[in-house]
Scaffold this motif. Structure first.
Motif, PDB file in Angstrom:
ATOM      1  N   ILE A 176       0.841  -1.205   0.000  1.00 44.79           N
ATOM      2  CA  ILE A 176       0.000   0.000   0.000  1.00 44.79           C
ATOM      3  C   ILE A 176       0.871   1.249   0.000  1.00 44.79           C
ATOM      4  N   GLY A 177       1.944   1.235   0.786  1.00 44.18           N
ATOM      5  CA  GLY A 177       2.874   2.368   0.804  1.00 44.18           C
ATOM      6  C   GLY A 177       3.520   2.600  -0.553  1.00 44.18           C
ATOM      7  N   LYS A 178       3.946   1.523  -1.214  1.00 38.57           N
ATOM      8  CA  LYS A 178       4.538   1.647  -2.550  1.00 38.57           C
ATOM      9  C   LYS A 178       3.541   2.232  -3.543  1.00 38.57           C
ATOM     10  N   GLU A 179       2.309   1.742  -3.473  1.00 37.44           N
ATOM     11  CA  GLU A 179       1.269   2.235  -4.379  1.00 37.44           C
ATOM     12  C   GLU A 179       0.972   3.709  -4.123  1.00 37.44           C
ATOM     13  N   ALA A 180       0.912   4.100  -2.845  1.00 35.46           N
ATOM     14  CA  ALA A 180       0.675   5.517  -2.507  1.00 35.46           C
ATOM     15  C   ALA A 180       1.810   6.382  -3.046  1.00 35.46           C
ATOM     16  N   ARG A 181       3.050   5.937  -2.886  1.00 37.99           N
ATOM     17  CA  ARG A 181       4.191   6.713  -3.397  1.00 37.99           C
ATOM     18  C   ARG A 181       4.150   6.826  -4.922  1.00 37.99           C
ATOM     19  N   SER A 182       3.679   5.780  -5.586  1.00 39.30           N
ATOM     20  CA  SER A 182       3.647   5.835  -7.049  1.00 39.30           C
ATOM     21  C   SER A 182       2.518   6.725  -7.569  1.00 39.30           C
ATOM     22  N   ARG A 183       1.470   6.926  -6.779  1.00 38.73           N
ATOM     23  CA  ARG A 183       0.309   7.702  -7.242  1.00 38.73           C
ATOM     24  C   ARG A 183       0.333   9.175  -6.855  1.00 38.73           C
ATOM     25  N   VAL A 184       1.143   9.530  -5.878  1.00 39.30           N
ATOM     26  CA  VAL A 184       1.120  10.903  -5.368  1.00 39.30           C
ATOM     27  C   VAL A 184       1.690  11.866  -6.422  1.00 39.30           C
ATOM     28  N   PRO A 185       1.041  13.029  -6.597  1.00 39.05           N
ATOM     29  CA  PRO A 185       1.580  14.023  -7.536  1.00 39.05           C
ATOM     30  C   PRO A 185       2.978  14.472  -7.081  1.00 39.05           C
ATOM     31  N   ARG A 186       3.840  14.775  -8.038  1.00 42.42           N
ATOM     32  CA  ARG A 186       5.230  15.119  -7.686  1.00 42.42           C
ATOM     33  C   ARG A 186       5.584  16.532  -8.117  1.00 42.42           C
ATOM     34  N   ARG A 187       5.318  17.475  -7.244  1.00 43.84           N
ATOM     35  CA  ARG A 187       5.812  18.831  -7.513  1.00 43.84           C
ATOM     36  C   ARG A 187       7.242  18.934  -7.010  1.00 43.84           C
ATOM     37  N   SER A 188       7.394  18.797  -5.701  1.00 40.69           N
ATOM     38  CA  SER A 188       8.739  18.866  -5.122  1.00 40.69           C
ATOM     39  C   SER A 188       9.258  17.475  -4.756  1.00 40.69           C
ATOM     40  N   GLY A 189       8.371  16.505  -4.608  1.00 42.03           N
ATOM     41  CA  GLY A 189       8.764  15.162  -4.202  1.00 42.03           C
ATOM     42  C   GLY A 189       8.789  14.966  -2.702  1.00 42.03           C
ATOM     43  N   LYS A 190       8.509  16.047  -1.955  1.00 43.83           N
ATOM     44  CA  LYS A 190       8.560  15.968  -0.492  1.00 43.83           C
ATOM     45  C   LYS A 190       7.515  14.996   0.058  1.00 43.83           C
ATOM     46  N   LEU A 191       6.289  15.073  -0.431  1.00 45.89           N
ATOM     47  CA  LEU A 191       5.232  14.181   0.039  1.00 45.89           C
ATOM     48  C   LEU A 191       5.568  12.730  -0.298  1.00 45.89           C
ATOM     49  N   ARG A 192       6.007  12.507  -1.504  1.00 41.34           N
ATOM     50  CA  ARG A 192       6.350  11.144  -1.939  1.00 41.34           C
ATOM     51  C   ARG A 192       7.435  10.534  -1.056  1.00 41.34           C
ATOM     52  N   LYS A 193       8.450  11.298  -0.737  1.00 37.91           N
ATOM     53  CA  LYS A 193       9.552  10.813   0.099  1.00 37.91           C
ATOM     54  C   LYS A 193       9.143  10.601   1.548  1.00 37.91           C
ATOM     55  N   SER A 194       8.081  11.272   1.988  1.00 38.64           N
ATOM     56  CA  SER A 194       7.691  11.206   3.403  1.00 38.64           C
ATOM     57  C   SER A 194       6.766  10.037   3.733  1.00 38.64           C
ATOM     58  N   ILE A 195       6.246   9.344   2.736  1.00 36.85           N
ATOM     59  CA  ILE A 195       5.320   8.234   2.978  1.00 36.85           C
ATOM     60  C   ILE A 195       6.088   7.053   3.557  1.00 36.85           C
ATOM     61  N   ARG A 196       5.671   6.608   4.730  1.00 37.55           N
ATOM     62  CA  ARG A 196       6.339   5.514   5.447  1.00 37.55           C
ATOM     63  C   ARG A 196       5.328   4.456   5.872  1.00 37.55           C
ATOM     64  N   THR A 197       5.800   3.223   6.009  1.00 36.28           N
ATOM     65  CA  THR A 197       4.964   2.142   6.534  1.00 36.28           C
ATOM     66  C   THR A 197       5.602   1.624   7.816  1.00 36.28           C
ATOM     67  N   ARG A 198       4.736   1.163   8.715  1.00 38.37           N
ATOM     68  CA  ARG A 198       5.224   0.606   9.976  1.00 38.37           C
ATOM     69  C   ARG A 198       4.330  -0.561  10.371  1.00 38.37           C
ATOM     70  N   PHE A 199       4.943  -1.639  10.824  1.00 35.30           N
ATOM     71  CA  PHE A 199       4.216  -2.821  11.285  1.00 35.30           C
ATOM     72  C   PHE A 199       4.324  -2.892  12.797  1.00 35.30           C
ATOM     73  N   ASP A 200       3.181  -3.057  13.466  1.00 36.56           N
ATOM     74  CA  ASP A 200       3.135  -3.216  14.921  1.00 36.56           C
ATOM     75  C   ASP A 200       2.858  -4.687  15.213  1.00 36.56           C
ATOM     76  N   SER A 201       3.868  -5.379  15.732  1.00 37.29           N
ATOM     77  CA  SER A 201       3.732  -6.821  15.934  1.00 37.29           C
ATOM     78  C   SER A 201       2.840  -7.180  17.113  1.00 37.29           C
ATOM     79  N   THR A 202       2.643  -6.265  18.055  1.00 38.18           N
ATOM     80  CA  THR A 202       1.760  -6.581  19.187  1.00 38.18           C
ATOM     81  C   THR A 202       0.292  -6.494  18.779  1.00 38.18           C
TER      82      THR A 202
END
Length: 80
Positions: A37-63
Motif C-alpha cells: 500500500i505504501g509503494k502504491e501511494a508513493r507511485s500515485r502521489v503528484p510530484r511537484r517537489s517530491g517531499k510528500l512522496r519521500k515522506s510516505i512511510r509504513t510501519r508494522f506493529d507486531s503486538t
C-alpha cells in the motif's frame, strides 16, 4: 448412543492450532500488505517537489498485528 473419549481435549487443541496458524499468517501477510500500500501511494502521489512522496512511510506493529501507512507532511490529507 456414542461416547467419544478425549473430544474436549481434541477440540481445545484444534482451537489452539487455529489461533496459532491465524496469527502466523497475519504476521507474514499484514506487513507485506502495508508495504504494498505504501509503494502504491508513493507511485500515485503528484510530484511537484517530491517531499510528500519521500515522506510516505509504513510501519508494522507486531503486538497489535497492524500495518500503518503515514506521512508527516501537513498537506498530505488535502492531496489524498
Amino acid at each position: 448412543s456414542v461416547e467419544v473419549e478425549g473430544l474436549d481435549e481434541a477440540l481445545r487443541r484444534l482451537k489452539a492450532y487455529d489461533t496459532k496458524s491465524t496469527e502466523k499468517i497475519s504476521r507474514s501477510i499484514i506487513p507485506v500488505g502495508g508495504q504494498n500500500i505504501g509503494k502504491e501511494a508513493r507511485s500515485r502521489v503528484p510530484r511537484r517537489s517530491g517531499k510528500l512522496r519521500k515522506s510516505i512511510r509504513t510501519r508494522f506493529d507486531s503486538t497489535a498485528i497492524t500495518s500503518t501507512v503515514r506521512t508527516n507532511v501537513p498537506y498530505a490529507h488535502l492531496v489524498e
